[in-house]
Design an enzyme around this catalytic site. Sequence first.
Site, mmCIF file in Angstrom:
data_model
loop_
_atom_site.group_PDB
_atom_site.id
_atom_site.type_symbol
_atom_site.label_atom_id
_atom_site.label_comp_id
_atom_site.label_asym_id
_atom_site.label_seq_id
_atom_site.Cartn_x
_atom_site.Cartn_y
_atom_site.Cartn_z
ATOM 1 N N SER A 185 0.525 -1.182 0.451
ATOM 2 C CA SER A 185 -0.103 -0.394 0.045
ATOM 3 C C SER A 185 0.943 0.848 -0.085
ATOM 4 O O SER A 185 0.490 2.190 -0.078
ATOM 5 C CB SER A 185 -1.158 0.161 1.054
ATOM 6 O OG SER A 185 -0.587 -0.007 2.675
ATOM 7 N N HIS A 213 -4.913 -3.862 -1.289
ATOM 8 C CA HIS A 213 -5.546 -2.842 -2.227
ATOM 9 C C HIS A 213 -5.352 -4.188 -3.704
ATOM 10 O O HIS A 213 -5.162 -2.992 -4.225
ATOM 11 C CB HIS A 213 -3.928 -2.075 -1.649
ATOM 12 C CG HIS A 213 -4.082 -1.094 -1.047
ATOM 13 N ND1 HIS A 213 -4.481 0.218 -0.645
ATOM 14 C CD2 HIS A 213 -3.484 -1.074 0.584
ATOM 15 C CE1 HIS A 213 -4.688 0.464 0.824
ATOM 16 N NE2 HIS A 213 -3.859 -0.130 1.210
ATOM 17 N N LYS A 243 -11.909 -1.381 0.833
ATOM 18 C CA LYS A 243 -10.924 -0.293 -0.354
ATOM 19 C C LYS A 243 -12.077 -0.448 -1.471
ATOM 20 O O LYS A 243 -12.990 0.847 -1.558
ATOM 21 C CB LYS A 243 -9.912 -0.644 -0.088
ATOM 22 C CG LYS A 243 -9.337 -0.100 1.164
ATOM 23 C CD LYS A 243 -8.058 -0.660 0.769
ATOM 24 C CE LYS A 243 -7.342 -0.500 2.149
ATOM 25 N NZ LYS A 243 -7.636 -0.813 3.628
#
Length: 395
Positions: A185, A213, A243
Site C-alpha cells: 500500500s 489493496h 476499499k
Amino acid sequence: MSKALDSFLSRNLDELKSKGLYNEIDVLEGANGPKITIRGRQLINLSSNNYLGLANDARLKAAAVEATEKYGVGAGAVRTINGTMDIHTELEKKLARFKGTEAAIVFQSGFNCNMGAISAVMTKNDAILSDELNHASIIDGCRLSGAKIIRVKHQDMEDLREKAKEAKLSGLYEKIMYISDGVFSMDGDVANIPGIVEVCKEQDLISYIDDAHGSGVMGHGAGTVKHFGHAKDIDFQMGTLSKAIGVVGGYVAGSQDLIDWLKVRARPFLFSTSLTPANAAACMEAIRIMEEDGSLHDKLWENGRFLKAELKKLGFNIGNSETPITPVIIGEETLTQKFSRRLIEEGVYAKSIVFPTVPMGTGRVRNMPTAAHSREMLEEALRIYERVGKELGVI
C-alpha cells in the site's frame, strides 16, 4: 489524570510534533468522494481507498436501505450464537465464487482478519516468514500467534527460499507460513505470486496473501492471486470490503476445511458482533457490479496511469508503483508534512505518510486516484503539484 500518564503523554506528543511525526486528523463534512469538504473548503481528494467510487454509489445505498428495512440496523449477536443471518452466508458464498475458492469467511474489518486468521492456525511451535514491508495488521497478527517471526527481504524469492530451508532444517517448527501483501500500500508494487507459489510448494510452506489493496483493482477486480491464475495455489486469500468494494469489513477465502476451522478458532469472529445487514447487502451489490461491468475498473487504471505519467514528467519521484497507488516520495519527514499542508492549502487533499508507517527518511505523499475522478480534477491537481513542488524545491 495520574502524574505518570500526564508526563508520558505530554513528553511523547511534543516529541512527535517536533519531529514532524504527529498526524492531524481532519473531519469530512459530507461523503468521501473524488472531492471532499473540510472546514467549509472543497478539495480534490487523493487520499481515499474508495478505488471504484462505490462508497457513494446509489445502487449500494439502495441495497443497504432495503436490507435495513428487512433485517434491522444490527445483527444483534456474535456469529456463533444467533448473529449469522442468511445475508451473511450469501455474502460469503458470493465472495468464494468471486475469488475462485471453496469457501470464505467474513470479519468486521481487514485488521481483524489478520489478527484472527493467522493466530488461529499458527502457534508458538511454528515459524512465519514475513515480507519486511508487510502491513501493520500482518505484523500484529504474527506477533499475536506467538510464532517465530523471520523477516524476508522485500520481494526477494531467493531470500525466501534460503530462509525457508534454514527454518525447515532447524527442526524447531511444526509448520512454516509465508505471508505477504498482494499489493503493497505504500509503494504500489505487486507481489510475485508465481514466485511465491513456486517456493511455497517446493518448501511445503503455508501461503497467505493479504490482498487488501488488490481486491477490486487486480485480476479484473478479483484480486492479485486471480490476476496471476493461482486461486487454487494460495492457502489464505485475505481481502477487505472497505476499499474498492466501498463498504466495511474483511474476509478470508480458501478451502472449506480452512474456513470451517476459522469459524471455530478465529477470536475476532467468535467474540465480535456480526457485520451489519446493510453492510453485507451493500458488499454483495458491489461484487455484482464488479462481476457484470468492468468500466469502473478500467477507469481506475486509466486515471492511475495518467496521474503517474504526468507526475513523473514534472520531475517527482514516484517510486516503482505498478498499480494506481502513486507515492510522491519527498524523504525528510518535516518537509513531507509541509508539502502535504501546502497541497491542502492550494486545494488538493493528499496526506503525508511518515515513520512509523514507512521507514525513516522515506516520507511521502500518497496519491490514490479513483474511478470517480474526472480528467479535469486530475489536471487541476497536477497544476497544484507543480506549483507547490517548485515552491518547496522538491522539483
